[in-house]
Scaffold this motif. Structure first.
Motif, PDB file in Angstrom:
ATOM      1  N   ILE A 335      42.175  38.423  51.902  1.00 57.26           N
ATOM      2  CA  ILE A 335      41.150  39.453  52.159  1.00 57.26           C
ATOM      3  C   ILE A 335      40.288  39.678  50.912  1.00 57.26           C
ATOM      4  CG2 ILE A 335      40.784  41.895  52.754  1.00 57.26           C
ATOM      5  CD1 ILE A 335      43.015  41.686  54.756  1.00 57.26           C
ATOM      6  N   ALA A 336      40.920  39.669  49.724  1.00 51.01           N
ATOM      7  CA  ALA A 336      40.148  39.866  48.483  1.00 51.01           C
ATOM      8  C   ALA A 336      39.109  38.758  48.344  1.00 51.01           C
ATOM      9  CB  ALA A 336      41.082  39.861  47.274  1.00 51.01           C
ATOM     10  N   SER A 337      39.515  37.523  48.662  1.00 51.97           N
ATOM     11  CA  SER A 337      38.545  36.441  48.465  1.00 51.97           C
ATOM     12  C   SER A 337      37.435  36.516  49.521  1.00 51.97           C
ATOM     13  CB  SER A 337      39.272  35.091  48.390  1.00 51.97           C
ATOM     14  OG  SER A 337      38.976  34.284  49.457  1.00 51.97           O
ATOM     15  N   ALA A 338      37.754  36.973  50.752  1.00 56.09           N
ATOM     16  CA  ALA A 338      36.707  37.147  51.769  1.00 56.09           C
ATOM     17  C   ALA A 338      35.710  38.219  51.329  1.00 56.09           C
ATOM     18  CB  ALA A 338      37.341  37.518  53.113  1.00 56.09           C
ATOM     19  N   ILE A 339      36.240  39.331  50.801  1.00 56.57           N
ATOM     20  CA  ILE A 339      35.343  40.405  50.334  1.00 56.57           C
ATOM     21  C   ILE A 339      34.458  39.866  49.199  1.00 56.57           C
ATOM     22  CG2 ILE A 339      35.248  42.680  49.185  1.00 56.57           C
ATOM     23  CD1 ILE A 339      37.833  43.423  50.752  1.00 56.57           C
ATOM     24  N   GLY A 340      35.095  39.121  48.277  1.00 51.95           N
ATOM     25  CA  GLY A 340      34.359  38.550  47.144  1.00 51.95           C
ATOM     26  C   GLY A 340      33.257  37.599  47.587  1.00 51.95           C
ATOM     27  N   ASN A 341      33.504  36.868  48.691  1.00 54.61           N
ATOM     28  CA  ASN A 341      32.515  35.888  49.176  1.00 54.61           C
ATOM     29  C   ASN A 341      31.504  36.500  50.153  1.00 54.61           C
ATOM     30  OD1 ASN A 341      33.797  33.895  47.760  1.00 54.61           O
ATOM     31  ND2 ASN A 341      35.134  33.310  49.465  1.00 54.61           N
ATOM     32  N   GLY A 342      31.593  37.815  50.341  1.00 59.53           N
ATOM     33  CA  GLY A 342      30.666  38.494  51.239  1.00 59.53           C
ATOM     34  C   GLY A 342      30.923  38.188  52.716  1.00 59.53           C
ATOM     35  N   GLU A 343      32.165  37.751  53.051  1.00 65.25           N
ATOM     36  CA  GLU A 343      32.501  37.486  54.470  1.00 65.25           C
ATOM     37  C   GLU A 343      32.966  38.790  55.127  1.00 65.25           C
ATOM     38  OE1 GLU A 343      34.910  33.648  55.235  1.00 65.25           O
ATOM     39  OE2 GLU A 343      35.287  34.136  53.143  1.00 65.25           O
ATOM     40  N   CYS A 344      32.995  38.810  56.461  1.00 61.55           N
ATOM     41  CA  CYS A 344      33.582  39.943  57.181  1.00 61.55           C
ATOM     42  C   CYS A 344      35.105  39.793  57.026  1.00 61.55           C
ATOM     43  CB  CYS A 344      33.171  39.868  58.656  1.00 61.55           C
ATOM     44  SG  CYS A 344      34.013  41.079  59.652  1.00 61.55           S
TER      45      CYS A 344
END
Ligand SMILES: Cc1cc2nc3c(=O)[nH]c(=O)nc-3n(C[C@H](O)[C@H](O)[C@H](O)COP(=O)(O)OP(=O)(O)OC[C@H]3O[C@@H](n4cnc5c(N)ncnc54)[C@H](O)[C@@H]3O)c2cc1C
Length: 415
Positions: A335-344
């Protein structure tokens, strides 16, 4: 109605740790649990449920701020791990072999849960719903709606979430509500947990001896804070130590043992356990059937399974909660990497990454435990010789010793 980013159902060790890691990502979190853990006092009896906390799990507990409290209460470090069936094939693993101070700590489950809860109560972005029971859950297109019932007042509360984390244990209600099936079978064994006071001083070893009927294991316990363990050897020698014994056997035999008085059980333990145990006094006992379960999927429309809700394994190598903590860490990383990559961050593809990270690793550990269980319960004398020769090779042959032993040890410690 309150809306949360993430609702964690089940505030046991895994659910509580998961709530903290989600809050660390800045998400608005709710934690739903039926029973509040009892507060700590030094005079309390040692909890019957204890876990061998690996180095990787310790790192997670440090990251969420709970470890320092656990070791101020009580935690017993162990540096060595002994395994054998025949005395000639005794194999010992040592923390020095992997350049660590210890292989792990034996910690009471209740204290671990309580330390996590203490930390949860200091977080402004976690709402605690306790004593609450989840009674209804409906998965909609853009959210999940949940109905909670207060066990004391019987009042109901409705909340919604973008993501529901089910950490509600082996018989997960959430898993059933969202119709995720499991593959499971019963081992033909139960485990008896026996807390004892030992005549021998506090020990730095955990050991397991295999019999064809199942292993018997020794896990050192202490009533002292970590800083005092191993200090004052003289005092220690006078007072003796504590331990959790685990006795695996056929279900009927565990039923018979469970019906005995503490004094009768003490006699049975002294006869069945290896002599190295020394004199003991039984202080508490309980038993659990052993079942292996693996959820057919770890997710269904915004609902994810973690810990025992997703998998239960044979506790022979003390890996159950450690696998749960690995789930917690993997989900936070994804989840941290999704947030970092601007993903939902709650998109099905992101959540699918959590499952691909964890399923293989959980399956590998479950299969290893099954192989050990079947190999050591096999009655054939050829199989018996083979397994003892394998242990002997791991213990004595230098090449195998470093190549296999240290790798296996590092894997078990989660490093
Ligand atoms: C004999 C034995 C020995 C073991 N030894 C070890 C060991 O040495 N090392 C190790 O790592 N593991 C060990 N394990 C495994 C370990 O105990 C489990 O893996 C661990 O407790 C799982 O934690 P959990 O938080 O996933 O689930 P649980 O501890 O079962 O927590 C689930 C929580 O959810 C709550 N809940 C359930 N339903 C609801 C609901 N509807 N609404 C609200 N709340 C709900 C429950 O009250 C509970 O607090 C052992 C297991 C056994 C049986």
């Amino acid at each position: 109605m309150k809306h949360f980013d993430c609702v964690v159902v089940g505030g046991g060790m895994v659910g509580a740790a998961s709530a903290l890691t989600m809050a660390q990502l800045g998400l608005r979190v709710a934690l739903v649990e039926q029973f509040e853990p009892e507060p700590y006092s030094p005079e309390q009896d040692l909890d019957l449920r204890v876990s061998a906390i690996s180095l990787a799990s310790q790192h997670l507990l440090e990251q969420v701020g709970a470890w320092s409290q656990v070791i101020q209460w009580r935690a017993c470090p162990y540096k060595r791990l002994g395994v054998w069936e025949q005395a000639y094939a005794y194999t010992e693993f040592n923390a020095d072999d992997i350049e660590q101070k210890q292989l792990g700590h034996i910690v009471e489950n209740r204290l671990l849960q309580l330390a996590l809860w203490q930390e949860i109560k200091t977080q402004t972005n976690i709402d605690l719903f306790c004593p609450h029971n989840l009674i209804n859950l409906s998965q909609e297109e853009s959210q999940v709606s949940l109905t909670l019932k207060n066990i004391t007042s019987l009042s109901q509360t409705n909340i919604t979430a973008k993501l529901v984390i089910a950490a509600d244990g082996a018989n997960s209600h959430v898993r059933k509500m969202v119709d995720i099936g499991i593959t499971s079978w019963d081992y033909q064994q139960s485990a008896m947990l026996i807390n004892v006071k030992t005549e021998k001083p506090q020990q730095d070893i955990t050991w397991q001896k295999f019999f064809s009927t199942g292993p018997v294991a020794f896990l050192p316990l202490t009533r002292a804070p970590l800083a005092e363990v191993g200090l004052s050897e003289e005092n220690n020698a006078e007072q003796g130590g504590y331990a959790s014994l685990v006795w695996y056997h056929q279900r009927d035999e565990i039923k018979r043992l469970s019906a005995l008085s503490n004094q009768q059980l003490q006699q049975e333990v002294m006869t069945a356990f290896p002599k190295r145990l020394g004199q003991i006094e039984v202080i508490a006992k309980g038993s659990f059937p052993l079942t292996r379960r693996h959820a057919n999927s770890y997710q269904s429309k915004r609902v994810l399974l973690l810990g025992d809700a997703a998998h239960t394994i044979n506790p022979m190598a003390g890996q159950g909660v450690n696998l749960g903590f690995k789930d917690v860490k993997a989900l936070q990383t994804v989840i941290a990497s999704a947030i970092g990559n601007g993903e939902c961050w709650h998109d099905i593809n992101v959540l699918g990454r959590y499952e691909s990270m964890r399923r293989k690793d959980n399956l590998l550990m479950m299969s290893t435990m099954d192989a050990l269980y079947h190999s050591f319960s096999h009655p054939s004398s050829i199989v018996k010789t083979l397994r003892n020769v394998s242990l002997l090779a791991i213990s004595k042959v230098p090449f195998i010793n470093t190549a296999v032993k240290n790798k296996a040890l590092a894997y078990a410690c989660g490093i």
